[in-house]
Design a protein around this motif. Structure first.
Motif, PDB file in Angstrom:
ATOM      1  N   ARG A 118     -11.821  86.723   6.251  1.00 27.68           N
ATOM      2  CA  ARG A 118     -13.285  86.781   6.318  1.00 27.68           C
ATOM      3  C   ARG A 118     -13.910  85.402   6.116  1.00 27.68           C
ATOM      4  NH1 ARG A 118     -13.867  91.245   1.741  1.00 27.68           N
ATOM      5  NH2 ARG A 118     -12.381  89.738   0.879  1.00 27.68           N
ATOM      6  N   ALA A 119     -13.181  84.521   5.441  1.00 28.18           N
ATOM      7  CA  ALA A 119     -13.722  83.183   5.157  1.00 28.18           C
ATOM      8  C   ALA A 119     -13.263  82.139   6.167  1.00 28.18           C
ATOM      9  CB  ALA A 119     -13.309  82.759   3.743  1.00 28.18           C
ATOM     10  N   VAL A 120     -12.484  82.567   7.158  1.00 30.26           N
ATOM     11  CA  VAL A 120     -11.924  81.624   8.135  1.00 30.26           C
ATOM     12  C   VAL A 120     -12.554  81.856   9.503  1.00 30.26           C
ATOM     13  CG1 VAL A 120      -9.826  80.866   9.304  1.00 30.26           C
ATOM     14  CG2 VAL A 120      -9.733  81.497   6.882  1.00 30.26           C
ATOM     15  N   ARG A 121     -13.021  80.789  10.110  1.00 26.89           N
ATOM     16  CA  ARG A 121     -13.544  80.863  11.477  1.00 26.89           C
ATOM     17  C   ARG A 121     -12.627  80.025  12.364  1.00 26.89           C
ATOM     18  NH1 ARG A 121     -18.604  83.059  11.364  1.00 26.89           N
ATOM     19  NH2 ARG A 121     -19.025  82.366  13.502  1.00 26.89           N
ATOM     20  N   ASP A 122     -11.666  80.711  13.006  1.00 29.21           N
ATOM     21  CA  ASP A 122     -10.660  80.024  13.812  1.00 29.21           C
ATOM     22  C   ASP A 122     -10.751  80.538  15.248  1.00 29.21           C
ATOM     23  OD1 ASP A 122      -8.493  78.850  14.980  1.00 29.21           O
ATOM     24  OD2 ASP A 122      -7.062  79.397  13.396  1.00 29.21           O
ATOM     25  N   PRO A 123     -11.142  79.679  16.203  1.00 22.27           N
ATOM     26  CA  PRO A 123     -11.293  80.126  17.590  1.00 22.27           C
ATOM     27  C   PRO A 123      -9.975  80.176  18.367  1.00 22.27           C
ATOM     28  CG  PRO A 123     -11.872  77.820  17.433  1.00 22.27           C
ATOM     29  CD  PRO A 123     -11.517  78.260  16.035  1.00 22.27           C
ATOM     30  N   ASP A 124      -8.863  79.801  17.706  1.00 23.39           N
ATOM     31  CA  ASP A 124      -7.594  79.719  18.424  1.00 23.39           C
ATOM     32  C   ASP A 124      -7.082  81.111  18.810  1.00 23.39           C
ATOM     33  OD1 ASP A 124      -5.477  78.526  19.622  1.00 23.39           O
ATOM     34  OD2 ASP A 124      -4.773  77.459  17.842  1.00 23.39           O
ATOM     35  N   GLU A 125      -6.200  81.132  19.821  1.00 27.06           N
ATOM     36  CA  GLU A 125      -5.637  82.380  20.320  1.00 27.06           C
ATOM     37  C   GLU A 125      -4.116  82.281  20.355  1.00 27.06           C
ATOM     38  OE1 GLU A 125      -7.630  83.946  23.875  1.00 27.06           O
ATOM     39  OE2 GLU A 125      -9.221  82.481  23.502  1.00 27.06           O
ATOM     40  N   PHE A 126      -3.477  83.435  20.216  1.00 26.52           N
ATOM     41  CA  PHE A 126      -2.019  83.510  20.140  1.00 26.52           C
ATOM     42  C   PHE A 126      -1.496  84.307  21.324  1.00 26.52           C
ATOM     43  CE2 PHE A 126       2.023  85.311  18.776  1.00 26.52           C
ATOM     44  CZ  PHE A 126       2.638  84.237  18.140  1.00 26.52           C
ATOM     45  N   TYR A 144       1.577  90.164  24.780  1.00 23.32           N
ATOM     46  CA  TYR A 144       0.538  90.397  23.771  1.00 23.32           C
ATOM     47  C   TYR A 144      -0.305  89.135  23.640  1.00 23.32           C
ATOM     48  CZ  TYR A 144      -1.669  91.556  19.316  1.00 23.32           C
ATOM     49  OH  TYR A 144      -2.576  91.809  18.321  1.00 23.32           O
ATOM     50  N   HIS A 145      -1.604  89.329  23.531  1.00 19.01           N
ATOM     51  CA  HIS A 145      -2.542  88.213  23.396  1.00 19.01           C
ATOM     52  C   HIS A 145      -3.642  88.658  22.441  1.00 19.01           C
ATOM     53  CE1 HIS A 145      -6.314  86.188  25.281  1.00 19.01           C
ATOM     54  NE2 HIS A 145      -5.850  85.446  24.277  1.00 19.01           N
ATOM     55  N   ASP A 146      -3.912  87.837  21.422  1.00 17.71           N
ATOM     56  CA  ASP A 146      -4.940  88.194  20.447  1.00 17.71           C
ATOM     57  C   ASP A 146      -5.428  86.914  19.773  1.00 17.71           C
ATOM     58  OD1 ASP A 146      -6.661  89.648  18.894  1.00 17.71           O
ATOM     59  OD2 ASP A 146      -5.120  90.792  17.847  1.00 17.71           O
ATOM     60  N   ALA A 147      -6.532  87.043  19.041  1.00 17.89           N
ATOM     61  CA  ALA A 147      -7.021  85.914  18.248  1.00 17.89           C
ATOM     62  C   ALA A 147      -5.968  85.548  17.208  1.00 17.89           C
ATOM     63  CB  ALA A 147      -8.332  86.288  17.571  1.00 17.89           C
ATOM     64  N   LEU A 148      -5.769  84.264  16.999  1.00 16.92           N
ATOM     65  CA  LEU A 148      -4.740  83.808  16.070  1.00 16.92           C
ATOM     66  C   LEU A 148      -4.991  84.336  14.661  1.00 16.92           C
ATOM     67  CD1 LEU A 148      -2.252  82.101  15.459  1.00 16.92           C
ATOM     68  CD2 LEU A 148      -3.762  80.114  15.189  1.00 16.92           C
ATOM     69  N   ILE A 149      -6.236  84.412  14.252  1.00 20.23           N
ATOM     70  CA  ILE A 149      -6.537  84.880  12.896  1.00 20.23           C
ATOM     71  C   ILE A 149      -6.141  86.339  12.719  1.00 20.23           C
ATOM     72  CG2 ILE A 149      -8.926  85.533  13.412  1.00 20.23           C
ATOM     73  CD1 ILE A 149      -7.569  83.936  10.163  1.00 20.23           C
ATOM     74  N   HIS A 150      -6.274  87.145  13.787  1.00 23.45           N
ATOM     75  CA  HIS A 150      -5.842  88.545  13.708  1.00 23.45           C
ATOM     76  C   HIS A 150      -4.325  88.632  13.568  1.00 23.45           C
ATOM     77  CE1 HIS A 150      -9.718  89.858  16.003  1.00 23.45           C
ATOM     78  NE2 HIS A 150      -9.947  89.553  14.736  1.00 23.45           N
ATOM     79  N   VAL A 151      -3.622  87.793  14.304  1.00 22.05           N
ATOM     80  CA  VAL A 151      -2.161  87.769  14.210  1.00 22.05           C
ATOM     81  C   VAL A 151      -1.733  87.363  12.796  1.00 22.05           C
ATOM     82  CG1 VAL A 151      -0.063  86.638  15.057  1.00 22.05           C
ATOM     83  CG2 VAL A 151      -1.853  87.335  16.669  1.00 22.05           C
ATOM     84  N   LYS A 152      -2.393  86.365  12.229  1.00 16.79           N
ATOM     85  CA  LYS A 152      -2.051  85.941  10.862  1.00 16.79           C
ATOM     86  C   LYS A 152      -2.296  87.073   9.860  1.00 16.79           C
ATOM     87  CE  LYS A 152      -2.740  80.940  11.372  1.00 16.79           C
ATOM     88  NZ  LYS A 152      -1.382  80.545  10.936  1.00 16.79           N
ATOM     89  N   GLU A 153      -3.372  87.845  10.065  1.00 15.17           N
ATOM     90  CA  GLU A 153      -3.617  88.996   9.198  1.00 15.17           C
ATOM     91  C   GLU A 153      -2.483  90.014   9.311  1.00 15.17           C
ATOM     92  OE1 GLU A 153      -7.751  89.901  10.612  1.00 15.17           O
ATOM     93  OE2 GLU A 153      -8.079  90.199   8.469  1.00 15.17           O
ATOM     94  N   ASN A 154      -2.007  90.232  10.535  1.00 16.63           N
ATOM     95  CA  ASN A 154      -0.910  91.184  10.739  1.00 16.63           C
ATOM     96  C   ASN A 154       0.374  90.694  10.078  1.00 16.63           C
ATOM     97  OD1 ASN A 154      -2.559  92.866  12.288  1.00 16.63           O
ATOM     98  ND2 ASN A 154      -1.959  91.920  14.213  1.00 16.63           N
TER      99      ASN A 154
END
Length: 394
Positions: A118-126, A144-154
């Motif tokens: 929630r505190a990270v604004r990362d526009p990168d994609e994975f 599979y393609h998603d926002a990098l921050i979502h992948v890090k959460e997973n």
């Protein structure tokens, strides 16, 4: 119209070969991702790649990109069970997400566990691509393609789910690298679908299925002594069981002993571990322990196993009553507490055959109890060392 760019213009009748798929089932000379080389593939008279039009520039671009990703020694490629897994990000060339999954470096994992998305604004994609070869063709096994921050959460949730107590030290086990998880479900390299399940759970957050839990439990039942207490396998069983029972409304398995967990299968696992430790206290190190003899039966049908285990336990308690009365009192109290919790759940009888999820709960109960016993022993040893040190100073 080019299917890649949506622009209008000439199309590439043929595309260049993709190298690097020789050890994935493809031809060493190269494979094609898009190729129409038989009459049956040429619908409505379309020749060669007119069936799937791509402009020359885009055809050249994807071939160059795949050749770069698949070249020998590429840091963005890992091979498992005949599948080449390719991964990259859009902006950050040195992202360590995949390396964290692969090697489970404790420093990288701890950094990830502290992530607050929630505190990270990362526009990168994975991007994540699984490929294999079939003769002259390149097969896309997964995309599979998603926002990098979502992948890090997973990936963060992946390591949280795998966390488990270490039955050898009493503390929390180190995060498991991917190769150890693969060893936990198969003696040799597991089938491609099992590896794919693990990676989809880690990267996409997709829940693990029953086939993976069954594989881990089968390996556990075949194990003995120290191998039965492997924290990598126990953590994987915990993650599988929690994934499969998430929608049941039941209490999830924690990473350490949960004295408030009243599920009958979990309690049966704890009870077998207590009897196993009781035998050691009474007889010392043996070639075959209570767990070696009865784990397989007790973890699938407690009703058939525990009357025999209880009888053995009573004999061991009688021996302790003569030799180590204080230990006997503590162990007997713990057995009675678990028996009372079981009686509240099942009445006077042990539960009958356990389903796959309950076999997972049994395994975690056994592991938690052994880890708790080790933690207590370690704490007592430290207290004695401190006491002896103080006495020497006096």
């Amino acid at each position: 119209m080019c299917l890649s760019s949506s622009g209008f213009g000439p199309i590439a009748a043929t595309h260049d070969k993709i190298k690097g798929a020789g050890n994935l089932g493809g031809q060493a000379a190269g494979v094609s991702l898009m190729s129409f080389d038989k009459a049956a593939f040429r619908s409505y008279g379309w020749e060669q790649n007119a069936n799937s039009p791509v402009s020359p520039s885009r055809a050249n671009a994807y071939v160059l990109a795949l050749n770069d990703l698949m070249k020998a020694g590429s840091p963005q490629r890992r091979d498992h069970a005949g599948i080449g897994f390719l991964f990259w990000t859009k902006l950050a060339p040195n992202d360590d997400t995949w390396d964290t999954i692969e090697s489970a470096n404790p420093e990288q994992v701890n950094k990830l566990l502290q992530l607050d998305a929630r505190a990270v604004r990362d526009p990168d994609e994975f991007y994540f691509l699984g490929v294999s070869g079939n003769g002259g063709r390149l097969l896309i096994r997964h995309w599979y393609h998603d926002a990098l921050i979502h992948v890090k959460e997973n990936v963060k949730a992946w390591f949280e789910g795998l966390s488990i107590a270490n039955a050898f030290t009493g503390g929390i086990a180190d995060p498991p690298p991917l190769w150890r998880l693969l060893k936990a479900i198969a003696r040799d390299e597991p089938p491609p679908d099992r590896i794919m399940q693990l990676l989809q759970r880690a990267i996409q957050g997709q829940p693990l299925g029953r086939s993976l839990l069954a594989a881990a439990l089968n390996r556990l039942r075949a194990a003995n002594k120290k191998d039965r207490l492997d924290p990598c396998r126990a953590g994987l069983i915990r993650l599988c069981t929690n994934d499969l029972t998430r929608d049941e409304g039941s209490t999830p398995m924690t990473h350490t002993l949960d004295s408030g967990q009243a599920h009958r299968a979990y309690l049966c696992g704890r009870l077998l571990a207590i009897y196993d430790a009781l035998q050691y206290q009474a007889l010392g190190e043996l070639n075959m322990t209570v767990a070696d003899r009865y784990y397989s039966l007790a973890s699938t049908n407690p009703m058939a196993a525990f009357p025999k285990v209880d009888d053995l336990g009573q004999k061991h308690l009688r021996k302790l009553r003569r030799d180590k009365r204080g230990v006997m009192v503590a162990v007997e109290r713990e057995i009675q507490q678990v028996h009372q919790l079981l009686a509240d759940q099942c009445g006077a009888r042990f539960p009958g055959p356990l389903n796959l999820e309950d076999q997972g709960r049994f395994a975690i109960g056994f592991h938690h109890q052994r880890a708790e016993s080790m933690a207590r022993a370690t704490a007592r040893k430290q207290e004695n060392e401190i006491l002896n040190s103080e006495l020497k100073e006096r």
